[in-house]
Every structure is written in C-alpha cells, then in structure tokens.
Design an enzyme around this catalytic site. Structure first.
Site, PDB file in Angstrom:
ATOM      1  N   ALA A   1      64.188  36.428  38.554  1.00  0.00           N
ATOM      2  CA  ALA A   1      63.079  35.965  37.708  1.00  0.00           C
ATOM      3  C   ALA A   1      63.502  35.640  36.284  1.00  0.00           C
ATOM      4  O   ALA A   1      62.816  34.888  35.593  1.00  0.00           O
ATOM      5  CB  ALA A   1      61.975  37.010  37.689  1.00  0.00           C
TER       6      ALA A   1
ATOM      7  N   GLY B   1      66.315  34.178  35.479  1.00  0.00           N
ATOM      8  CA  GLY B   1      67.318  33.102  35.466  1.00  0.00           C
ATOM      9  C   GLY B   1      66.740  31.733  35.147  1.00  0.00           C
ATOM     10  O   GLY B   1      65.524  31.562  34.990  1.00  0.00           O
TER      11      GLY B   1
ATOM     12  N   ALA C   1      64.366  29.922  37.949  1.00  0.00           N
ATOM     13  CA  ALA C   1      63.022  30.499  37.952  1.00  0.00           C
ATOM     14  C   ALA C   1      62.219  29.967  36.762  1.00  0.00           C
ATOM     15  O   ALA C   1      61.062  29.557  36.901  1.00  0.00           O
ATOM     16  CB  ALA C   1      63.109  32.010  37.899  1.00  0.00           C
TER      17      ALA C   1
ATOM     18  N   TYR D   1      72.819  36.393  48.410  1.00  0.00           N
ATOM     19  CA  TYR D   1      71.829  36.204  49.493  1.00  0.00           C
ATOM     20  C   TYR D   1      71.945  37.274  50.579  1.00  0.00           C
ATOM     21  O   TYR D   1      70.942  37.870  50.960  1.00  0.00           O
ATOM     22  CB  TYR D   1      71.955  34.836  50.159  1.00  0.00           C
TER      23      TYR D   1
ATOM     24  N   HIS E   1      65.435  20.016  47.263  1.00  0.00           N
ATOM     25  CA  HIS E   1      64.237  19.563  46.540  1.00  0.00           C
ATOM     26  C   HIS E   1      64.019  18.049  46.638  1.00  0.00           C
ATOM     27  O   HIS E   1      62.930  17.568  46.386  1.00  0.00           O
ATOM     28  CB  HIS E   1      64.216  20.072  45.098  1.00  0.00           C
TER      29      HIS E   1
ATOM     30  N   GLY F   1      61.148  17.046  48.675  1.00  0.00           N
ATOM     31  CA  GLY F   1      59.803  17.231  48.119  1.00  0.00           C
ATOM     32  C   GLY F   1      59.398  16.090  47.204  1.00  0.00           C
ATOM     33  O   GLY F   1      58.299  16.091  46.650  1.00  0.00           O
TER      34      GLY F   1
ATOM     35  N   HIS G   1      71.384  16.279  48.909  1.00  0.00           N
ATOM     36  CA  HIS G   1      70.260  15.402  48.557  1.00  0.00           C
ATOM     37  C   HIS G   1      70.401  13.999  49.183  1.00  0.00           C
ATOM     38  O   HIS G   1      69.487  13.498  49.837  1.00  0.00           O
ATOM     39  CB  HIS G   1      70.141  15.247  47.042  1.00  0.00           C
TER      40      HIS G   1
ATOM     41  N   MET H   1      60.270  -5.307  47.136  1.00  0.00           N
ATOM     42  CA  MET H   1      61.044  -6.130  48.046  1.00  0.00           C
ATOM     43  C   MET H   1      61.494  -7.353  47.287  1.00  0.00           C
ATOM     44  O   MET H   1      60.682  -8.085  46.732  1.00  0.00           O
ATOM     45  CB  MET H   1      60.171  -6.540  49.239  1.00  0.00           C
TER      46      MET H   1
HETATM   47  C1  BG6 Z   1      70.417  19.553  41.454  1.00  0.00           C
HETATM   48  C2  BG6 Z   1      71.832  19.454  40.999  1.00  0.00           C
HETATM   49  O1  BG6 Z   1      70.366  19.939  42.806  1.00  0.00           O
HETATM   50  O2  BG6 Z   1      69.779  18.299  41.295  1.00  0.00           O
HETATM   51  C3  BG6 Z   1      71.904  18.979  39.561  1.00  0.00           C
HETATM   52  O3  BG6 Z   1      72.465  20.721  41.113  1.00  0.00           O
HETATM   53  C4  BG6 Z   1      71.108  17.708  39.368  1.00  0.00           C
HETATM   54  O4  BG6 Z   1      73.250  18.754  39.185  1.00  0.00           O
HETATM   55  C5  BG6 Z   1      69.708  17.839  39.970  1.00  0.00           C
HETATM   56  O5  BG6 Z   1      71.028  17.447  37.981  1.00  0.00           O
HETATM   57  C6  BG6 Z   1      68.990  16.516  39.959  1.00  0.00           C
HETATM   58  O6  BG6 Z   1      67.672  16.689  40.360  1.00  0.00           O
HETATM   59  P1  BG6 Z   1      66.578  15.604  39.953  1.00  0.00           P
HETATM   60  O7  BG6 Z   1      65.339  16.074  40.655  1.00  0.00           O
HETATM   61  O8  BG6 Z   1      66.479  15.653  38.467  1.00  0.00           O
HETATM   62  O9  BG6 Z   1      67.071  14.292  40.441  1.00  0.00           O
END
Ligand code: BG6
Length: 484
Positions: free
Chosen positions: A13, A15, A18, A131, A188, A191, A250, A379
């Site tokens: 919490a 860090g 968070a 973890y 993320h 999302g 990602h 497009m």
């Molecule tokens: C994180 C990486 O997962 O995604 C970072 O560890 C990066 O290095 C970030 O800056 C980028 O996320 P976003 O949502 O800003 O594109």
C-alpha cells in the site's frame, strides 16, 4: 454486491503502483457507485510503520477523476479515505497476516453478523519476488470464512518472471495455492478502451470480415512510443529491458486480439483459447528481424551498470504460421525517450491491383486504432481531390473519440480491470497457458540478448530511435503513407 461484505486488500500500500494506479482506480470506482460504503472496506498492508492517516496523506494527492468525469469534491475524497484502514506487517510473517485476517474478520463480523457473505480481494501491488510468500500467507491465514459462497481472489501484475522457466516456476508456486479461477493476472493494456474495441470492430462489422487476412493485408504494426526515459526506474528497468517491459506483454496481447480467430462466444475461456492458439502459431524470431536500441544517456543513471546492453528500444517482426496470416509480418515496436508518446495499431493493406488512377505513390489503405493519446479509429483511403481535375488524394474516415464522445467518461484501464475482478470476469486477464505461450515466443531471443549476442544500437533521445529500425520496417513491406 448482493448482501455481505467486500474487503479489498492492497498489499504494498505504501508503494508507487498503489499510490499512482490502485488507489486512484478504487477512488474512481467509488465515485461511480461501484464500491458502496455500506458494503466495502479497503485495507492497506505494507511493511512501513504508519498510521491510517499517514497512508491517507500519502495517497490523497493522487485521487483525481478519470478523463471527462466531473471534478472531485473534497467530500468525495474524505468519504473515500474513510473506507481505508492500514495494517502493518512484513510479507512473510505469520503474525502480520494473522493480524490482517483479524482486522478483516472484525470488519466482516460488524458488517455481516455471520449472515452475509464475505468476499476478499487481494491486490498485490508488490514485486513478484514476494508473490510466493504472500500467496502462501494469504492461503494459510486470510481466506474467506464463507466457504464456497464467498470468495478469495488474488490480483497480480507483471513482471511474471524473466523468461519461460522463471515464469513457469512462479506460476506453479502460485498455482499450488490457488485455482486459476482465483488468479487475476493484470495486463493493463487489456483494460484500455480501444484495445477492448478491437474484437468489436473485427467481429461486429461486415466490412472487416472478408478483408482481415493475408490476401488483403500486407503488414501490421503495433507501436508503443514514450517521450521520456526510464527516469527513476533505471535499476528496475535494466534487469528487464523494453521487450519484457512492453513487447512480450502489452504489445503481444494486442497482437492476439488483432490476429485471433472469432471465439465461439464471449465466454472468457473461449476468448483466451483463441489467443493461445495465435501465440502458439508464432514462428521463432530471427535475429535479422530484430533491431535493438539504447538511448544515449540511459547509462548515466547511477543504478544502471555502465556496460549495460539492455534495450530501451526494440523492433521485432513476428510471423504467424497459420492459414490466415502466413507471410504477413506483425511488426512490434516499442521505445522509450523517443520523439512522441503514442500507442497504435496500424494495419496496412496491399496495393490495389490494376491501379488506373496511378495513385499508388500516395500510399495504401490503412486501418489505424490509436490507443493513446487522443483515442481514435481511422481509415486512410484514396478519394478524388475535390475540384475540376480528376486527381486523387489520401484522406481519412475518422472516428475521433474527443469529438464523437465528448461527454463520455473513458475509464482508466485499472478501474475497469479492478471492477472485473470484483465481478469475477476473467476475460481481460492473462491465463496461465497464455503467459507460457508468450514467454515461449520471446525467451530464446531474450537469452541471446542477455548473452550479448545482439547489441543495442545507440540513439539520441527525442528521435525516432535507430534508423536501422526504419530499414527493417521497409524490408518487412511497410510503405510510409502521407498525412496523419
Ligand atoms: C508499464 C511499463 O507496464 O506500462 C512502463 O512498465 C510503461 O514502462 C507503462 O511506461 C506504459 O503504460 P501506459 O498505459 O502509459 O501506456
């Protein structure tokens, strides 16, 4: 929630993650009514000796509304902070987790009086090295006491290991304690609003169905650029590099959505089955289809070794060996300290056969999804230049979210994903076999880089990265188009 209690426990919490992501996301969910104070309590857990108020002071300044949402009031902030309680303890101590369990149970008892159902969501805003011990402690001391009607879920975030072997080891350690249905691995990017739009665009529109294949598409680019370096994170970053930080997770997740077959339905397992199949069809990466870069000045960070070869930039061509995509390069490109901040998917179509308008030099059709900033889908196509002459020009059909959805609040990725964890929807989370397949693709290349067999080329901060990457793009078949 029907009846009962939801305890959200943020481990780590105190860090950065968070503070910058988890609590602000919870705040926005709270503002939208998804975390009713009558049923929800938030626990922060970390090693630091702090009071509740110390934690609240740390996070207060980060509680800002999501894009387009009405400004927060000080009442919103204080009501939200009212939900938070801090518990201090280490990540491997029995006492710490017993105390945590005692506090959660106390809240649950006050809330439920033994009748309601207790739900416990553990959010590990922690480095993966802890973890296994944290999961063991949760399993030993902190599971819901409501048996099968309640639930205990664990949210974890990358880096899930450094290569196939370490990732599998981590997966087994956690897998021995929790069922896959209890583990939520966050990426993320899944999302993000436009990433979530990919399957809708592809599978809800007749336009794309017949075109989305090797007969029509020449190449696909998935690009991530940042206009800042590894500021303050050099020590962490140097152990991972841009491929592990951005591409293997990602961008590869985005690739799955661009390339997968249509799932039988939107059931999370069906979607993830299709993603795994695409990953399994990716050929081994060839060194000649990789360009690595490191920006000048990266090693000035005192926490980065002076001899570091860690890439802060990479372009990697992936080739999917299946009926739909054979021969179509998927170019994944990511870099830090470049000339702009942007993430986009760019699907470039082949030239029109029998070009009677002689418009080839103006460029090809492209379908572009700009994930950020300024979300848009457009497009690129050739139209008649308005006027007396019969000449052609490149233009765009443009769905810019800022114009079209002015009033709509676009949630932050973390908000959406945390809400999914509460609802028990795993569609936008990475399954264990998916993670394994993702590591299988990149591990041999990463090992070659770690051994110094591939060198990172220097580039100046604020540029496009090494020029060799543009040459690789061209070789892969990408044709630069004009405008936009
Ligand atoms: C994180 C990486 O997962 O995604 C970072 O560890 C990066 O290095 C970030 O800056 C980028 O996320 P976003 O949502 O800003 O594109």
């Amino acid at each position: 929630l029907e009846c009962g209690s939801l305890s959200i426990i943020v481990l780590g919490a105190s860090g950065d993650l968070a503070k910058k992501k988890t609590f602000p996301a919870l705040f926005n969910l709270y503002r939208q009514g998804f975390l009713p104070p009558s049923e929800v309590h938030i626990f922060g857990y970390a090693r630091s000796k702090m009071t509740d108020d110390d934690l609240k002071d740390r996070i207060r300044g980060y509680l800002v509304p999501s894009k387009n949402a009405t400004p927060e009031t000080s009442e919103d902030v204080s009501n939200f902070l009212h939900l938070i309680q801090y518990v201090s303890g280490s990540y491997d101590s029995e006492e710490g987790f017993q105390l945590l369990d005692k506090e959660i149970s106390k809240y649950e008892y006050e809330q439920n009086r033994q009748e309601g159902i207790s739900r416990r969501l553990f959010y590990l805003a922690l480095p993966p090295s802890v973890y296994p011990s944290v999961c063991r402690m949760i399993k030993l001391h902190c599971m819901t006491k409501s048996g099968n009607v309640g639930w205990t879920r664990v949210v974890v975030e990358k880096p899930f290991g450094k290569d196939l072997e370490s990732a599998e080891q981590l997966s087994s350690q956690i897998g021995e304690l929790f069922d896959e249905s209890q583990i939520y691995r966050i990426d993320h990017y899944l999302g993000k609003e436009l990433v979530q739009n990919m399957l809708v665009m592809r599978f809800a529109n007749r336009f794309f169905l017949p075109l989305w294949n090797r007969d029509n598409i020449d190449n696909v680019q998935i690009v991530f650029r940042e206009d800042f370096g590894t500021e303050g994170r050099g020590g962490y970053f140097d152990q991972y590099g841009i491929i592990r930080d951005i591409i293997q997770n990602h961008l590869l997740q985005v690739l799955c959505l661009v390339a997968m077959e249509k799932p039988v339905s939107l059931t999370p397992e069906y979607i993830r089955d299709e993603k795994v199949k695409v990953l399994q069809a990716v050929n081994p990466i060839k060194d000649e289809e990789v360009v690595l870069g490191q920006y000048e000045g990266y090693r000035d960070d005192p926490t980065v070794p002076k001899t570091s070869n860690t890439p802060t930039f990479a372009t990697v061509v992936l080739r999917i060996h299946n009926e739909r995509w054979e021969g179509v390069p998927f170019i994944l490109k990511a870099g830090k300290a470049l000339n702009s901040r942007k993430a986009e998917i760019r699907v470039q179509f082949k030239d029109v056969p029998g070009d009677i308008f002689k418009c080839k030099k103006q460029g090809r059709n492209e379908f572009v999804m700009r994930l950020q900033p300024s979300e848009s889908i457009y497009m690129k196509l050739t139209v008649k230049q308005p006027g007396l002459e019969m000449s052609t020009v490149q233009s765009e059909l443009d769905l810019s979210y800022k114009q079209r959805y002015q009033e709509v609040v676009i949630p932050e990725a973390y908000e959406r994903l945390i809400l999914d964890t509460i609802r028990g929807d795993q569609q936008h989370f990475v399954r264990r076999d998916e993670l394994k397949a993702a590591w299988e693709i990149f591990t041999p290349l990463l090992h070659r880089i770690d051994k110094g067999q591939l060198k990172s080329l220097p580039y100046k901060p604020g540029t496009r990265g090494p020029v060799e990457a543009d040459a690789l793009l061209e070789k892969a078949g990408y044709v630069q188009t004009h405008g936009y």
